[in-house]
Design a protein around this motif. Structure first.
Motif, PDB file in Angstrom:
ATOM      1  N   SER A 278       0.753  -1.438   0.008  1.00  0.00           N
ATOM      2  CA  SER A 278      -0.013   0.145   0.475  1.00  0.00           C
ATOM      3  C   SER A 278       0.622   1.351   0.168  1.00  0.00           C
ATOM      4  O   SER A 278       0.062   1.890  -0.976  1.00  0.00           O
ATOM      5  CB  SER A 278      -0.883  -0.097   1.069  1.00  0.00           C
ATOM      6  OG  SER A 278      -1.438  -0.853   1.379  1.00  0.00           O
ATOM      7  N   TYR A 279       1.590   1.218   0.857  1.00  0.00           N
ATOM      8  CA  TYR A 279       2.757   2.701   0.953  1.00  0.00           C
ATOM      9  C   TYR A 279       3.454   2.550  -0.223  1.00  0.00           C
ATOM     10  O   TYR A 279       3.804   4.123  -0.709  1.00  0.00           O
ATOM     11  CB  TYR A 279       3.664   2.274   2.320  1.00  0.00           C
ATOM     12  CG  TYR A 279       2.842   1.755   3.727  1.00  0.00           C
ATOM     13  CD1 TYR A 279       2.050   2.931   3.267  1.00  0.00           C
ATOM     14  CD2 TYR A 279       3.888   1.498   4.356  1.00  0.00           C
ATOM     15  CE1 TYR A 279       1.116   2.476   5.154  1.00  0.00           C
ATOM     16  CE2 TYR A 279       3.501   1.227   6.061  1.00  0.00           C
ATOM     17  CZ  TYR A 279       2.161   1.266   6.012  1.00  0.00           C
ATOM     18  OH  TYR A 279       1.789   1.435   6.987  1.00  0.00           O
ATOM     19  N   GLY A 280       3.960   1.745  -0.893  1.00  0.00           N
ATOM     20  CA  GLY A 280       4.134   1.855  -1.958  1.00  0.00           C
ATOM     21  C   GLY A 280       4.118   2.975  -2.890  1.00  0.00           C
ATOM     22  O   GLY A 280       4.213   2.755  -4.491  1.00  0.00           O
ATOM     23  N   LEU A 281       2.858   2.094  -3.106  1.00  0.00           N
ATOM     24  CA  LEU A 281       1.621   2.763  -4.607  1.00  0.00           C
ATOM     25  C   LEU A 281       1.403   3.485  -4.432  1.00  0.00           C
ATOM     26  O   LEU A 281       0.589   4.974  -5.023  1.00  0.00           O
ATOM     27  CB  LEU A 281       0.465   1.936  -4.454  1.00  0.00           C
ATOM     28  CG  LEU A 281       0.797   0.575  -5.766  1.00  0.00           C
ATOM     29  CD1 LEU A 281      -0.564  -0.031  -5.536  1.00  0.00           C
ATOM     30  CD2 LEU A 281       1.139   0.863  -6.807  1.00  0.00           C
TER      31      LEU A 281
ATOM     32  N   ALA B  94       8.787   9.568 -11.703  1.00  0.00           N
ATOM     33  CA  ALA B  94       7.870   8.977 -12.322  1.00  0.00           C
ATOM     34  C   ALA B  94       7.897   7.530 -12.288  1.00  0.00           C
ATOM     35  O   ALA B  94       8.979   7.073 -11.477  1.00  0.00           O
ATOM     36  CB  ALA B  94       8.633   8.835 -13.822  1.00  0.00           C
ATOM     37  N   GLU B  95       6.643   6.614 -12.288  1.00  0.00           N
ATOM     38  CA  GLU B  95       6.563   5.519 -12.461  1.00  0.00           C
ATOM     39  C   GLU B  95       6.408   4.596 -13.956  1.00  0.00           C
ATOM     40  O   GLU B  95       5.419   4.982 -14.088  1.00  0.00           O
ATOM     41  CB  GLU B  95       6.681   4.578 -11.218  1.00  0.00           C
ATOM     42  CG  GLU B  95       4.824   5.411 -10.645  1.00  0.00           C
ATOM     43  CD  GLU B  95       4.941   4.866  -9.582  1.00  0.00           C
ATOM     44  OE1 GLU B  95       5.191   4.326  -8.584  1.00  0.00           O
ATOM     45  OE2 GLU B  95       3.495   4.521  -8.942  1.00  0.00           O
ATOM     46  N   TYR B  96       6.981   3.908 -14.343  1.00  0.00           N
ATOM     47  CA  TYR B  96       6.086   2.816 -15.355  1.00  0.00           C
ATOM     48  C   TYR B  96       6.353   1.187 -14.804  1.00  0.00           C
ATOM     49  O   TYR B  96       6.852   0.658 -14.598  1.00  0.00           O
ATOM     50  CB  TYR B  96       7.054   2.514 -16.625  1.00  0.00           C
ATOM     51  CG  TYR B  96       6.156   2.614 -17.387  1.00  0.00           C
ATOM     52  CD1 TYR B  96       5.188   2.911 -18.521  1.00  0.00           C
ATOM     53  CD2 TYR B  96       6.247   1.325 -17.821  1.00  0.00           C
ATOM     54  CE1 TYR B  96       3.750   2.277 -19.889  1.00  0.00           C
ATOM     55  CE2 TYR B  96       5.638   0.543 -18.981  1.00  0.00           C
ATOM     56  CZ  TYR B  96       4.861   0.912 -19.997  1.00  0.00           C
ATOM     57  OH  TYR B  96       4.027   0.847 -21.097  1.00  0.00           O
ATOM     58  N   LEU B  97       5.380   1.478 -13.942  1.00  0.00           N
ATOM     59  CA  LEU B  97       5.069  -0.344 -13.240  1.00  0.00           C
ATOM     60  C   LEU B  97       4.042  -0.877 -14.186  1.00  0.00           C
ATOM     61  O   LEU B  97       3.006  -1.305 -14.363  1.00  0.00           O
ATOM     62  CB  LEU B  97       4.423  -0.311 -11.875  1.00  0.00           C
ATOM     63  CG  LEU B  97       4.623   1.099 -10.977  1.00  0.00           C
ATOM     64  CD1 LEU B  97       4.119   0.869  -9.142  1.00  0.00           C
ATOM     65  CD2 LEU B  97       6.203   0.234 -10.445  1.00  0.00           C
ATOM     66  N   ILE B  98       4.651  -2.147 -15.110  1.00  0.00           N
ATOM     67  CA  ILE B  98       3.764  -3.596 -15.692  1.00  0.00           C
ATOM     68  C   ILE B  98       3.751  -3.985 -14.325  1.00  0.00           C
ATOM     69  O   ILE B  98       2.041  -5.360 -14.982  1.00  0.00           O
ATOM     70  CB  ILE B  98       4.952  -3.938 -16.267  1.00  0.00           C
ATOM     71  CG1 ILE B  98       5.564  -3.115 -17.332  1.00  0.00           C
ATOM     72  CG2 ILE B  98       4.432  -5.591 -16.800  1.00  0.00           C
ATOM     73  CD1 ILE B  98       6.646  -4.363 -18.000  1.00  0.00           C
ATOM     74  N   LYS B  99       4.011  -4.683 -13.134  1.00  0.00           N
ATOM     75  CA  LYS B  99       2.857  -5.281 -12.283  1.00  0.00           C
ATOM     76  C   LYS B  99       3.167  -4.221 -11.324  1.00  0.00           C
ATOM     77  O   LYS B  99       3.623  -3.584 -10.444  1.00  0.00           O
ATOM     78  CB  LYS B  99       3.980  -6.280 -12.109  1.00  0.00           C
ATOM     79  CG  LYS B  99       4.087  -7.587 -13.388  1.00  0.00           C
ATOM     80  CD  LYS B  99       5.072  -9.127 -12.747  1.00  0.00           C
ATOM     81  CE  LYS B  99       4.719  -9.697 -13.445  1.00  0.00           C
ATOM     82  NZ  LYS B  99       5.284 -11.180 -13.500  1.00  0.00           N
TER      83      LYS B  99
ATOM     84  N   PHE C  39       9.155   3.842  -5.468  1.00  0.00           N
ATOM     85  CA  PHE C  39       8.377   3.432  -4.459  1.00  0.00           C
ATOM     86  C   PHE C  39       7.990   1.843  -4.007  1.00  0.00           C
ATOM     87  O   PHE C  39       8.529   1.557  -2.589  1.00  0.00           O
ATOM     88  CB  PHE C  39       7.356   4.167  -3.393  1.00  0.00           C
ATOM     89  CG  PHE C  39       7.892   5.809  -3.030  1.00  0.00           C
ATOM     90  CD1 PHE C  39       8.494   5.753  -2.020  1.00  0.00           C
ATOM     91  CD2 PHE C  39       8.036   6.786  -4.603  1.00  0.00           C
ATOM     92  CE1 PHE C  39       9.581   7.602  -1.848  1.00  0.00           C
ATOM     93  CE2 PHE C  39       8.400   8.027  -4.096  1.00  0.00           C
ATOM     94  CZ  PHE C  39       8.984   7.990  -3.109  1.00  0.00           C
ATOM     95  N   LEU C  40       7.435   1.340  -4.886  1.00  0.00           N
ATOM     96  CA  LEU C  40       6.706  -0.113  -4.220  1.00  0.00           C
ATOM     97  C   LEU C  40       8.492  -0.572  -4.817  1.00  0.00           C
ATOM     98  O   LEU C  40       8.266  -1.788  -3.559  1.00  0.00           O
ATOM     99  CB  LEU C  40       6.294  -0.529  -5.722  1.00  0.00           C
ATOM    100  CG  LEU C  40       5.410  -1.495  -5.672  1.00  0.00           C
ATOM    101  CD1 LEU C  40       4.405  -1.238  -4.563  1.00  0.00           C
ATOM    102  CD2 LEU C  40       4.372  -1.976  -6.869  1.00  0.00           C
TER     103      LEU C  40
END
Length: 465
Positions: A165-168, A338-343, A425-426
């Motif tokens: 949760s914190y990571g998102l 910036a983040e590009y999270l595939i999962k 952060f995730l």
């Protein structure tokens, strides 16, 4: 650990959103039906007509106001497109209009048809009420002695107190705060069903924020000089652009003009339209922008996988440049994170569900936490780097300030890694060893679900029941 004042509820009205239920504290069936009726009276043209005909109340968020100085009236825009008139502007009304840039304010009124000069009809607001969301800083201060700010805000947005949760959550919190008037712009691409839209909707209820579900027009965003009308960028501190991945669907000229306006606003806080038309308008407001996009299989195949870099900023710069044919380098340079999270964890994994219902920190306490942290970020500016100057240094120091007051103490190397797009952060939270929490609280402990007392609240001061 003190018990947290959490709320839970059932949804009785299917077309009333969770954020509306929480924002108006409408937790019983009767309350939800009354709130839904007033909101829909302002949102739907047919229902607005019925409200005018039968003198029924409407309820809407105060978004735009046009003051006619010569006639001493204010024109309020109703969501369905109509305008209602407020006559005889007094100091109290002016105060609410001014507060609209800092507070979440709703208007409750009965729209009545009146006859003006030469028999012209207009709609006047009668039984006018301005409703400011309640802020409980006293309880927030007490809880901040025992909990980290990001822990309390996780509860505020309905998240479990866990690393996923914190990571998102933390990237989504960054644009709320503005240390020394330095806006923090964030772009976050994640898979669908990771809570982006729900977060944005809830943020509107607890902060001076506006949530765009689709790409706005320039009159909506900036304003229109022909009508002396200021746009969303003037009235709010934070703007959330959802489904940013669909920006390419705009007509090319409109897209390029919007892109130029966005970049100037992000860099200089200057929002302006054109230089040679009656619609020209210009003003300054250092508003923070949060861009949400969905990671799609098509983009992964055609763009993300084609980028030779694993860096998140590089991936998004490549995607924007190649897919939308826009000047992405300047845009990314204005982005703090910036983040590009595939999962990424889905909402089912991170929502704080008890007995089949999501539970939330009482919204007035969430507002109190946000207000306290915002003041700390402005008054207690931290400098991770003091021997340099320029945009990057300003952004890094503002970034560090917000993280510190949220309850994280990030080492300088890790701060640079996050800022440069090398880690997210995730990833940071899942590793579990690359961050430390500050020790501003007395215990430093994370809340345990067994400590929580669930409470029911009401909204009688809003609905009048």
């Amino acid at each position: 650990m003190s018990d947290l004042p959490l709320v839970s509820f059932k949804i009785y009205v299917k077309d009333l959103s969770i954020d509306e239920i929480i924002g108006f504290r409408a937790y019983t069936e009767d309350e939800q039906r009354k709130v839904a009726e007033m909101l829909h009276n302002a949102q739907d043209k047919a229902k607005f007509y019925k409200a005018v005909k039968y003198s029924q109340p409407i309820l809407f968020k105060l978004n735009g106001v046009n003051i006619d100085v010569f006639n001493d009236v204010a024109k309020l825009r109703v969501p369905c497109g109509y305008t209602i008139i407020v006559k005889n502007i007094n100091d109290e009304i002016l105060n609410y209009i001014e507060l609209n840039r800092e507070e979440t304010i709703y208007v409750k009124a009965k729209p009545i048809v009146k006859h003006g000069y030469k028999g012209r009809k207009y709609i006047e607001a009668e039984e006018l009420e301005f409703i400011i969301a309640t802020v409980d800083t006293d309880t927030a201060k007490e809880l901040l002695n025992e909990y980290k700010a990001y822990e309390l805000l996780a509860y505020g947005f309905g998240y479990k107190p866990c690393n996923e949760s914190y990571g998102l959550l933390i990237p989504r919190l960054l644009p709320i705060f503005k240390p020394q008037n330095i806006p923090l712009h964030v772009i976050s691409y994640t898979p669908p069903n990771t809570g982006k839209s729900t977060f944005a909707s809830l943020l509107e209820r607890v902060w001076s924020a506006y949530y765009y579900t689709e790409t706005p027009s320039l009159p909506q965003l900036v304003g229109d000089g022909r009508f002396n009308s200021y746009g969303v960028a003037y009235h709010y501190r934070t703007i959330v652009f959802d489904e940013f991945d669909k920006i390419g669907s705009l007509e090319r000229q409109r897209l390029e003009e919007l892109w130029r306006v966005l970049q100037t606003g992000m860099e200089q806080g200057l929002w302006k339209r054109g230089v040679s038309s009656k619609a020209d308008i210009s003003y300054k407001n250092f508003v923070s922008l949060l861009f949400f996009g969905n990671v799609t299989d098509e983009d992964i195949l055609n763009y993300a996988s084609q980028s030779t870099s694993v860096n998140h900023k590089d991936k998004l710069e490549y995607l924007i440049r190649e897919k939308y044919r826009l000047s992405s380098k300047q845009f990314i340079d204005r982005i703090v994170y910036a983040e590009y999270l595939i999962k990424a964890p889905s909402t089912d994994e991170i929502l704080n569900v008890q007995d089949g219902e999501v539970v939330y920190l009482d919204p007035k306490v969430t507002r109190g936490v946000l207000k306290i942290i915002d003041e700390k970020c402005f008054d207690d500016f931290k400098k991770a780097e003091s021997d340099k100057a320029g945009r990057k240094t300003r952004q890094l120091n503002a970034f560090y300030t917000v993280l510190y007051h949220l309850g994280l103490e990030i080492e300088l190397d890790t701060l640079h890694e996050l800022y440069n797009g090398n880690i997210t952060f995730l990833e940071l939270y899942n590793e579990g060893e690359r961050y430390e929490t500050t020790d501003e609280s007395e215990t430093g402990e994370t809340a345990d679900v067994s400590d929580i007392e669930y409470m029911e609240w009401d909204m009688r001061e809003v609905t009048g029941i």
